[in-house]
Design an enzyme around this catalytic site. Structure first.
Site, PDB file in Angstrom:
ATOM      1  N   PHE A  45       0.841  -1.200   0.000  1.00 34.04           N
ATOM      2  CA  PHE A  45       0.000   0.000   0.000  1.00 34.04           C
ATOM      3  C   PHE A  45       0.877   1.251   0.000  1.00 34.04           C
ATOM      4  CE2 PHE A  45      -2.942   3.204   1.552  1.00 34.04           C
ATOM      5  CZ  PHE A  45      -4.090   2.915   0.811  1.00 34.04           C
ATOM      6  N   GLU A  46       1.980   1.193   0.756  1.00 32.74           N
ATOM      7  CA  GLU A  46       2.947   2.300   0.775  1.00 32.74           C
ATOM      8  C   GLU A  46       4.357   1.746   0.897  1.00 32.74           C
ATOM      9  OE1 GLU A  46      -0.024   5.381   3.155  1.00 32.74           O
ATOM     10  OE2 GLU A  46       1.293   3.995   4.222  1.00 32.74           O
ATOM     11  N   SER A  47       5.329   2.503   0.384  1.00 34.85           N
ATOM     12  CA  SER A  47       6.752   2.235   0.609  1.00 34.85           C
ATOM     13  C   SER A  47       7.392   3.515   1.114  1.00 34.85           C
ATOM     14  CB  SER A  47       7.440   1.785  -0.679  1.00 34.85           C
ATOM     15  OG  SER A  47       7.003   0.505  -1.085  1.00 34.85           O
ATOM     16  N   PHE A  64       5.508   6.901  -0.477  1.00 35.20           N
ATOM     17  CA  PHE A  64       4.718   6.821  -1.695  1.00 35.20           C
ATOM     18  C   PHE A  64       3.673   5.721  -1.591  1.00 35.20           C
ATOM     19  CE2 PHE A  64       8.523   8.948  -2.946  1.00 35.20           C
ATOM     20  CZ  PHE A  64       8.197   9.750  -4.028  1.00 35.20           C
ATOM     21  N   PRO A  76       4.389   3.610   7.642  1.00 33.70           N
ATOM     22  CA  PRO A  76       5.763   3.610   7.114  1.00 33.70           C
ATOM     23  C   PRO A  76       6.767   4.277   8.050  1.00 33.70           C
ATOM     24  CG  PRO A  76       4.201   4.230   5.409  1.00 33.70           C
ATOM     25  CD  PRO A  76       3.449   4.252   6.698  1.00 33.70           C
TER      26      PRO A  76
END
Length: 283
Positions: A45-47, A64, A76
């Site tokens: 979903f996010e990095s 992102f 994150p």
């Protein structure tokens, strides 16, 4: 160029639960389009991409989704802080960090535990919009196909932010089956000062969110937990200084536990389990 890569589960104390996260430590600053492409490749979903400064506790951070860069994000941030603790402060039980995003700085404390790390982030003061009049909220509810009878009328639709503004929609029925996105939702949310939707089961202390088209639901959302906790305190459901336990992702098979304390600032806490490491071969 090799980029060290790590994988963690966040807002959980159990491996293969909570919200998965890709963490990258690039040796040089990467252009935004490259970081976006890497995030799309990983399909989380996010990095997050972090570069600790020589001072040791200051960390430049960019986060992102598969669609865009965010001004900050919760899971994150604490996941990356736990990984940095393991890499750079392994001999210490506790450590502190300041994550510097393009539009926000986020103090984070990390502590070693039997399962991994317990992490706490200070999201600052919550900002509240005025409760939405019924006429202003009606297009959003209709776009999400939420039956007015499912709305919890005891609480208002309201935009709340600790860095990312969410329109909080309290539901009393059909919480896990309600839509979280729709065509045109982004424009509707922008019109009321929000970026994302947050569905809230006030009595069940549960929450849901995802991308605005409803294609992907998030499993644990720290940037939503802060606003939800502040909302519960504002409307008398929880007390200032009380640690509020929130649940997310259960109906998706990835139970996540997020803890929020609201006084002058909004504090969000959760567990992190470190799972894997490797190298990204990035031409």
């Amino acid at each position: 160029m090799y980029i060290p890569y790590y994988h963690a589960d966040v807002f959980t104390e159990v491996p293969f639960s909570g919200n998965g996260l890709s963490i990258f430590l690039p040796p040089v600053e990467l252009p935004a389009d490259r970081m976006l492409r890497i995030t799309q490749e990983m399909k989380q979903f996010e990095s997050i991409f972090v570069r600790p400064r020589p001072e040791g506790t200051l960390v430049d951070a960019r986060v992102f989704t598969v669609e865009e860069e965010l001004s900050f994000a919760g899971h994150p941030s604490i996941g990356a802080a736990a990984q940095l603790h393991a890499l750079n402060r392994a001999g210490e039980t506790e450590a502190g960090w300041i994550f510097i995003f393009p539009q926000k700085s986020l103090p984070i404390a990390t502590r070693k535990t039997d399962y991994g790390y317990s992490c706490t982030m200070n999201q600052g003061e919550a900002e509240f919009g005025e409760p939405l009049p019924e006429a202003a909220g009606k297009p959003v509810l209709e776009a999400l196909q939420i039956d007015p009878k499912d709305r919890d009328e005891k609480y208002p639709l309201q935009v709340v932010s600790t860095g990312l503004p969410y329109l909080l929609v309290p539901l009393k029925r059909n919480f896990t089956t309600a839509n979280i996105g729709a065509e045109g939702l982004s424009e509707m949310l922008e019109a009321v000062g929000a970026k994302f939707i947050g569905l809230v089961d006030v009595d069940g202390r549960s929450m849901r969110t995802g991308d605005n088209l409803g294609k992907v639901e998030d499993i644990a959302t720290g940037s939503l937990a802060g606003p939800v906790g502040a909302y519960l305190v504002r409307h008398g459901v929880a007390a200032p200084g009380e640690e509020i336990g929130l649940v997310q992702g259960v109906h998706l098979g990835r139970e996540s536990r997020l803890y929020v304390t609201v006084s002058s600032d909004v504090i969000v806490r959760g567990g992190v389990v470190l799972l894997a490491e490797g190298r990204l071969l990035c031409p």
